[in-house]
Scaffold this active site. Structure first.
Site, PDB file in Angstrom:
ATOM      1  N   CYS A 126       0.824  -1.213   0.000  1.00  0.00           N
ATOM      2  CA  CYS A 126       0.000   0.000   0.000  1.00  0.00           C
ATOM      3  C   CYS A 126       0.854   1.257   0.000  1.00  0.00           C
ATOM      4  O   CYS A 126       0.708   2.121  -0.846  1.00  0.00           O
ATOM      5  CB  CYS A 126      -0.941   0.013   1.193  1.00  0.00           C
ATOM      6  SG  CYS A 126      -2.153  -1.304   1.072  1.00  0.00           S
ATOM      7  N   HIS A 127       1.755   1.373   0.973  1.00  0.00           N
ATOM      8  CA  HIS A 127       2.542   2.600   1.058  1.00  0.00           C
ATOM      9  C   HIS A 127       4.028   2.310   1.241  1.00  0.00           C
ATOM     10  O   HIS A 127       4.787   3.161   1.688  1.00  0.00           O
ATOM     11  CB  HIS A 127       2.012   3.489   2.183  1.00  0.00           C
ATOM     12  CG  HIS A 127       0.539   3.761   2.044  1.00  0.00           C
ATOM     13  ND1 HIS A 127      -0.403   2.999   2.669  1.00  0.00           N
ATOM     14  CD2 HIS A 127      -0.141   4.656   1.296  1.00  0.00           C
ATOM     15  CE1 HIS A 127      -1.602   3.430   2.331  1.00  0.00           C
ATOM     16  NE2 HIS A 127      -1.477   4.424   1.501  1.00  0.00           N
TER      17      HIS A 127
END
Lengths: 422, 169
Positions: free
Chosen positions: B133-134
């Protein structure tokens, strides 16, 4: 204004109006004096009202078939798409309607930024507008969770986890929001409840927004105060009604294009996979209208500060009337602000693009610069500009600006020099 | 106002407001607390997992309280790698000895401490996990090494019921 001396012509009308002055209100709305130079950027208020009504009507009908339960939500949405009469149409209007709503609200906000509509005496209109915008984002986010696809589930997980950044009480708040130890059925049912509630809150705020607007009246492209009613105004009906109606028709063509020709282009294919708490999709991206803020969140390497930066980016708008120190409203007479305005537009578009890209390498660097510039615009450029900028003289009335040609730099300079000659 | 001496009536006003506020808070609390985890959610607090068939170097993922739990049977190299890291190199310093009492078994919530995604196995710069995701990288002990996540992946309360069964919760 004719509000106070209005009397219905019929006896029954007078009898009714003496007891509940609805006809006085209707008369106020039709006669409402509107600046005669409003351009098409001013038609988005009406378009937004249409969007809200569309979302409420399609949402109500979808709710007749949707089942808010983690085991059944995904299937019930497919049931709407395949079995319910015109279910596909109603759902596609509702899903794309959200995007259209945001498209219109962004144009509406940037119109206000260009023409200085947020400035005194219209600060309350502006702040109510920002609250509506925040509620729109909340409603859109929770609505996106309801189909219970992979993006629904993981979007909900990521966004609710933003609250865990709050020191001490963060984890407790997240558990409270979820009603469990992860996003699950209790989360879905409460999101459905709130998704149903918020549009009606927005409707109430829209009434206040318009009420507050009708106190000072509309701002206009030259941004000057005008006498009402006067040679500078036209009655709302039929002039503005027809113009708004025409703009709405044009808008509906765009809307219909998305609904009928590319209904899924603004969504993510991953959301047609049912929610799975064991697998995160490879690339989580929010809906396009949240991308600039998502880029700001990701450009800060610290969890708490990232969340703070993202929220500040929105909330900073609420204090904009006091950050902008210039007395001149319209950018037409602010040569420097006009340039910074377009840089800001570009900056937000760049942030939006970076929000859709992976947060690494050059993308991350550009996102960081754009984030810094976003805050620089509001916190430094706007306050300083009000003192430093040499503005162009504003016309005394709308009629003067119309008769003197278009209110641009050249026209204003000509007028100034011709006045000197006299 | 400040010159006026407080009288009987002022006292009554203040007392009424105070009682009213307490009453309002007492009424609002059930409406807020109903959103916290209910009895049926709390009842699912523990899970027993048979890990007899897990081979060295493999991870199984089980669901506990709606969240994935990674159970990894680590190889000798992975254990060595996890135990040789200097504490000052860690963002959230924790000894591997404290995270995995039985060095062969690493049991932790498969939830990224950034924003709750499920990190991917055998990925990332530290031979452990990588969150898509990040971009947070975790090592072979599930400790955060690089990226926006602030903490190591959480080790839940668990115990070996017998040689082949782990009870989580």
């Amino acid at each position: 204004m004719s509000d106070h001396d209005y009397t219905p012509s019929s006896k029954v009308g007078k009898w009714f109006n003496d007891r509940l002055p609805l006809l006085t209100l209707a008369n106020h709305l039709t006669d409402y004096p509107t600046p005669k130079n409003l351009n098409y950027w001013w038609t988005f208020g009406g378009i937004l009202t249409f969007c809200l009504i569309t979302q409420i009507v399609t949402g109500l009908t979808l709710a007749m078939h949707y089942i808010a339960h983690a085991d059944m939500a995904f299937e019930s949405v497919e049931h709407i798409m395949r079995d319910v009469n015109y279910g596909w149409l109603i759902r596609y209007i509702h899903a794309n309607g959200a995007s259209m709503f945001f498209l219109a609200v962004y144009i509406h906000i940037f119109r206000s930024l260009f023409y200085g509509s947020y400035k005194s005496p219209r600060e309350i209109i502006w702040i109510i507008g920002i609250i509506i915008y925040l509620l729109m984002m909340a409603a859109a986010f929770m609505g996106y969770v309801l189909p219970w696809g992979q993006m629904s589930f993981w979007g909900a997980t990521v966004i609710t986890n933003l609250f865990s950044a709050i020191p001490l009480v963060g984890e407790g708040i997240v558990t409270w929001l979820w009603g469990g130890y992860s996003v699950d059925n209790p989360t879905l049912t409460r999101f459905f409840t709130l998704h149903y509630l918020i549009p009606f809150l927005i409707l109430g705020l829209v009434v206040l927004h318009i009420w507050a607007l009708h106190v000072p009246g509309n701002n206009n492209p030259v941004g000057i105060d005008i006498k009402k009613p006067s040679k500078d105004t036209v009655p709302f009906h039929p002039y503005i009604v027809i113009k708004d109606g025409f703009a709405l028709l044009m808008f509906m063509i765009v809307f219909a294009f998305f609904v009928f020709y590319s209904p899924n282009i603004l969504g993510h294919a991953d959301n047609y996979i049912e929610a799975n708490p064991m697998v995160t999709p490879a690339h989580i991206v929010p809906e396009w209208y949240l991308l600039p803020f998502y880029a700001i969140l990701r450009s800060v390497p610290d969890k708490l500060l990232g969340v703070v930066a993202m929220l500040s980016a929105i909330l900073i708008l609420a204090v904009l009337p006091w950050l902008d120190t210039s007395k001149i409203r319209s950018a037409v007479f602010r040569p420097l602000y006009k340039q910074f305005y377009w840089i800001l537009v570009a900056d937000v578009l760049i942030l939006g693009y970076m929000g859709a890209m992976p947060a690494e390498g050059l993308y991350l660097l550009i996102a960081r610069v754009a984030t810094a510039y976003y805050f620089l615009h509001f916190l430094v450029i706007l306050p300083v500009l009000g003192f430093k900028e040499k503005t162009i003289p504003v016309p005394l009335s709308i009629t003067e600006s119309v008769l003197g040609g278009s209110p641009n730099l050249a026209a204003a300079r000509n007028r100034e020099s011709s006045e000197k000659l006299k | 106002m400040s010159d006026k001496k407080p009288e009987r009536r002022d006292f009554l006003f203040t007392a009424s407001y105070a009682v009213g506020a307490v009453g309002a808070a007492a009424v609002v609390w059930p409406l807020i607390d109903q959103m916290n985890p209910d009895a049926s959610v709390k009842a699912l607090a523990s899970t027993e997992v048979d890990v007899g068939s897990v081979k060295r170097g493999n991870t199984i993922t089980v669901l506990w309280r709606g969240k994935p739990v990674f159970i990894r049977r680590r190889t000798e190299e992975e254990i060595k790698e996890a135990r040789s890291v200097k504490m000052e190199d860690l963002i959230h310093p924790e000894k591997d000895e404290d995270r995995a009492k039985n060095p062969e078994w690493l049991v932790m919530l498969g939830v990224c401490t950034h924003l709750g995604c499920v990190p991917l196995n055998d990925k990332g710069d530290y031979d452990g996990w990588f969150c898509p995701c990040h971009g947070s990288h975790y090592d072979t002990s599930g400790r955060i090494r690089k990226g926006p996540a602030p903490l190591n992946m959480e080790v839940p309360k668990y115990e070996f019921v017998n040689a082949n069964t782990i009870k989580i919760g």
